[in-house]
Design an enzyme around this catalytic site. Sequence first.
Site, PDB file in Angstrom:
ATOM      1  N   ASP A 135     -24.157 -10.109 -22.167  1.00 21.61           N
ATOM      2  CA  ASP A 135     -22.822  -9.785 -22.703  1.00 21.61           C
ATOM      3  C   ASP A 135     -22.620  -8.268 -22.750  1.00 21.61           C
ATOM      4  O   ASP A 135     -21.540  -7.762 -22.447  1.00 21.61           O
ATOM      5  CB  ASP A 135     -22.660 -10.354 -24.119  1.00 21.61           C
ATOM      6  CG  ASP A 135     -23.056 -11.819 -24.184  1.00 21.61           C
ATOM      7  OD1 ASP A 135     -22.909 -12.506 -23.157  1.00 21.61           O
ATOM      8  OD2 ASP A 135     -23.531 -12.263 -25.239  1.00 21.61           O
TER       9      ASP A 135
HETATM   10  O1  LIG Z   1     -23.214 -21.511 -26.220  1.00 21.94           O
HETATM   11  P1  LIG Z   1     -22.795 -20.240 -25.524  1.00 21.94           P
HETATM   12  O2  LIG Z   1     -21.439 -19.802 -25.982  1.00 21.94           O
HETATM   13  O3  LIG Z   1     -22.898 -20.327 -24.041  1.00 21.94           O
HETATM   14  O4  LIG Z   1     -23.825 -19.119 -25.914  1.00 21.94           O
HETATM   15  C1  LIG Z   1     -23.930 -18.681 -27.245  1.00 21.94           C
HETATM   16  C2  LIG Z   1     -24.899 -17.552 -27.320  1.00 21.94           C
HETATM   17  O5  LIG Z   1     -26.155 -17.953 -26.815  1.00 21.94           O
HETATM   18  O6  LIG Z   1     -24.456 -16.496 -26.505  1.00 21.94           O
HETATM   19  C3  LIG Z   1     -24.843 -15.255 -27.046  1.00 21.94           C
HETATM   20  C4  LIG Z   1     -25.703 -14.513 -26.097  1.00 21.94           C
HETATM   21  O7  LIG Z   1     -25.122 -14.379 -24.855  1.00 21.94           O
HETATM   22  C5  LIG Z   1     -25.537 -15.569 -28.352  1.00 21.94           C
HETATM   23  O8  LIG Z   1     -25.212 -14.582 -29.268  1.00 21.94           O
HETATM   24  C6  LIG Z   1     -25.032 -16.936 -28.695  1.00 21.94           C
HETATM   25  O9  LIG Z   1     -25.876 -17.636 -29.567  1.00 21.94           O
END
Ligand SMILES: O=P(O)(O)OC[C@@]1(O)O[C@H](CO)[C@@H](O)[C@@H]1O
Length: 310
Positions: free
Chosen positions: A252
């Site tokens: 991210d």
């Molecule tokens: O379930 P999603 O939305 O694909 O992923 C959620 C997540 O893994 O994404 C972030 C890291 O990229 C974490 O902060 C969060 O827990």
Amino acid sequence: MFYTLTANPAVDMTVSCNGLIPNENIRSGSASYTPNGKGLDVSFALKKFGTESVALGFFAGFTGKFIVEETMNMGCLCRPVWTDGITRINVYINDGESEYGVLNPGAPLTPEYQQELYKVIDTAGNLDCLVVSGSLPPRSTEDFLDQVMEHAQVRGADVVLDLSSKKLEELAEKRPLLIKPNHHELHEIFDLPVRDDEDVRRAMAHLHGIGIQNVLLTMGSKGSAYFSNGEDIWFAQRDFNIKLVSSVCAGDCTLAAFLTKWYEERDNVECAMKLALATGANVAESVGLGDFARVDEYSKRIKVRKLDRL
Ligand SMILES: O=P(O)(O)OC[C@@]1(O)O[C@H](CO)[C@@H](O)[C@@H]1O
């Protein structure tokens, strides 16, 4: 102004321990609880680079309240849609050797909550670019992301997608400005394996052919990435090792770093890729986002080259 959308935010609980033992309770060495979710992470990282954004998303219960409060405490703007239930807690365990993640489903959506979000998009001020990241909560409708894109694009906004689901392929025809898959997602979603530059050329040609304008392809622990704008492909690689603490938010922050440079200066791909890889590497050296303290130093140690045109 950037807007980010985290439909399914999470409190990340990151635990370190000396190993998991089947059928036994263990005591962890440390636990931290951080407000997260992919779009929120992008907003937090943009903020660290001095770029303002507004974080949109669905939030519920005590965990939702915690995330919204912490987001505002960090000085980020946030327009929450409040829903019933409890925003999920995701659990990440590091046993000193490996990372384990348990990602929960999240608080369910209803069509009414979705409508509320569309209204937020319809009335958002200075909506230049909407970054849509992460999974969807249970019971979101099949056309939710189509609607989100349409509402943003009607406002003249660009849309950036960071999704791990097959929906990404369907949304390609809506011409997102940028997607940021990693090599696993590229294989799983588009059936495009990436072993060498030739595979990358083929994959990029396919992605542009189905409507995607730009692609930032990250290669995970290899510490490298490719970027294609439909004319040229760049490859960036770091020449140093990192001490991995948690790779959880690295992707991210890589995206946020890339956007903060590239969105305004599309010609400056090399600089954007250096910042992106440097940020991803530094974030992986701490729990959550960390302090970005080594980003400048690391940026100088990323090599970028253009792939030869065939
Ligand atoms: O379930 P999603 O939305 O694909 O992923 C959620 C997540 O893994 O994404 C972030 C890291 O990229 C974490 O902060 C969060 O827990």
